[in-house]
Design a protein around this motif. Structure first.
Motif, short mmCIF file in Angstrom:
data_model
loop_
_atom_site.label_atom_id
_atom_site.label_comp_id
_atom_site.label_asym_id
_atom_site.label_seq_id
_atom_site.Cartn_x
_atom_site.Cartn_y
_atom_site.Cartn_z
N SER A 67 14.24 52.85 -41.32
CA SER A 67 13.32 53.52 -42.25
C SER A 67 12.02 53.97 -41.59
O SER A 67 11.39 54.93 -42.04
N ASP A 68 11.63 53.29 -40.51
CA ASP A 68 10.38 53.65 -39.84
C ASP A 68 10.54 54.82 -38.88
O ASP A 68 9.56 55.26 -38.26
N ARG A 69 11.76 55.37 -38.76
CA ARG A 69 11.97 56.52 -37.87
C ARG A 69 12.98 57.52 -38.44
O ARG A 69 13.58 58.30 -37.71
N VAL A 91 11.84 63.25 -46.85
CA VAL A 91 11.31 61.88 -46.86
C VAL A 91 10.95 61.54 -45.42
O VAL A 91 11.79 61.66 -44.52
N TRP A 92 9.71 61.10 -45.22
CA TRP A 92 9.20 60.84 -43.87
C TRP A 92 8.68 59.41 -43.75
O TRP A 92 8.21 58.84 -44.74
N PRO A 93 8.70 58.85 -42.55
CA PRO A 93 8.07 57.55 -42.33
C PRO A 93 6.56 57.65 -42.55
O PRO A 93 5.96 58.71 -42.32
N ASP A 94 5.94 56.57 -42.98
CA ASP A 94 4.50 56.59 -43.28
C ASP A 94 3.66 57.06 -42.10
O ASP A 94 2.66 57.76 -42.28
N ASN A 95 4.08 56.70 -40.90
CA ASN A 95 3.23 56.98 -39.74
C ASN A 95 3.24 58.45 -39.31
O ASN A 95 2.45 58.84 -38.45
N THR A 97 3.73 61.01 -41.93
CA THR A 97 3.59 61.80 -43.15
C THR A 97 2.44 62.80 -43.06
O THR A 97 2.56 63.95 -43.49
N SER A 98 1.33 62.38 -42.49
CA SER A 98 0.16 63.27 -42.39
C SER A 98 0.48 64.50 -41.55
O SER A 98 0.00 65.61 -41.83
N GLU A 101 2.50 66.88 -43.67
CA GLU A 101 1.63 67.56 -44.63
C GLU A 101 0.90 68.73 -43.97
O GLU A 101 0.79 69.83 -44.54
#
Length: 228
Positions: A67-69, A91-95, A97-98, A101
């Motif tokens: 999920s982290d990649r 759907v993107w990993p949190d690290n 996402t920016s 965007e």
């Protein structure tokens, strides 16, 4: 895979082959990726609702260990036949996402409001139309596979998903590009050479069966006559 590999792109069900990767193969892949922690996975699941013969879609979102990649791509264009609306999601990993965007803001800013409301209506509405469409595709799939296998030099397995057939044409003695050109110019039928998808597509053609059975049968009759 080697030390330079940073991203694997997966498309199941697949364009151009119509293949659907079984869960057992995904399990093997995910287990193997534990040895490659710096490799990200992009999973294009746009045809996830178009499966046949009881197959079930395997989403990589079901594997928390990656999920982290994991980057997942999907949308409305196939399931809801909304190609012209240009509406999708990821759907993107949190690290990262920016970064996603920033990419979206500078490329297309946002999807227009009318398309967004249409997408909501599609998701929340009666899904019977989706079932009917996939049922129709399943029937067309059987017709096109049977007719392709009746053409001398063609060999085609029944696709497991999407709406493409990808017959092997090596026994015609012609290249994929040559057959593509011949069918367009002499039979009036548009197909896509397998080489349009990479060098390993030589010896194959992509057919779409997103059309009526009548038109599919007419096209394949023309092809058979053209190559006779």
């Amino acid at each position: 895979m080697n030390d330079k590999t940073r991203l694997i792109i997966i498309n199941s069900p697949a364009n151009p082959t119509g293949g659907a990767t079984p869960k057992s193969e995904f399990d093997t892949l995910i287990n193997g990726l534990s040895e490659w922690p710096n490799v990200a996975i992009m999973s294009d699941e746009i045809y996830g609702q178009m499966l046949y013969d009881g197959r079930e879609h395997v989403s990589l979102l079901n594997y928390p260990e990656i999920s982290d990649r994991l980057i997942l791509l999907d949308g409305w264009s196939k399931t809801y036949a909304m190609t012209g609306w240009r509406l999708g999601y990821s759907v993107w990993p949190d690290n990262v996402t920016s970064h996603a965007e920033k990419l979206c803001v500078n490329i297309h800013s946002c999807v227009n409001a009318a398309a967004q409301f249409a997408g909501i209506a599609a998701l929340q509405g009666d899904q019977a139309a989706v079932f009917s469409m996939v049922t129709a595709f399943a029937e067309r799939r059987q017709v096109i596979t049977q007719k392709l296998n009746e053409i001398p030099g063609f060999s085609c397995i029944e696709p497991g998903g999407a709406f493409y057939a990808f017959p092997n044409i090596t026994k015609t003695g012609m290249s994929s590009d040559a057959v593509q050109k011949k069918l367009l110019e002499e039979a009036g039928v548009a197909v896509i050479s397998g080489t349009s998808f990479g060098v390993h597509g030589e010896g194959y053609l992509r057919f779409s069966y997103a059309n009526s059975i009548e038109n599919i049968e007419t096209a394949l009759t023309r092809i058979k006559s053209c190559l006779a």
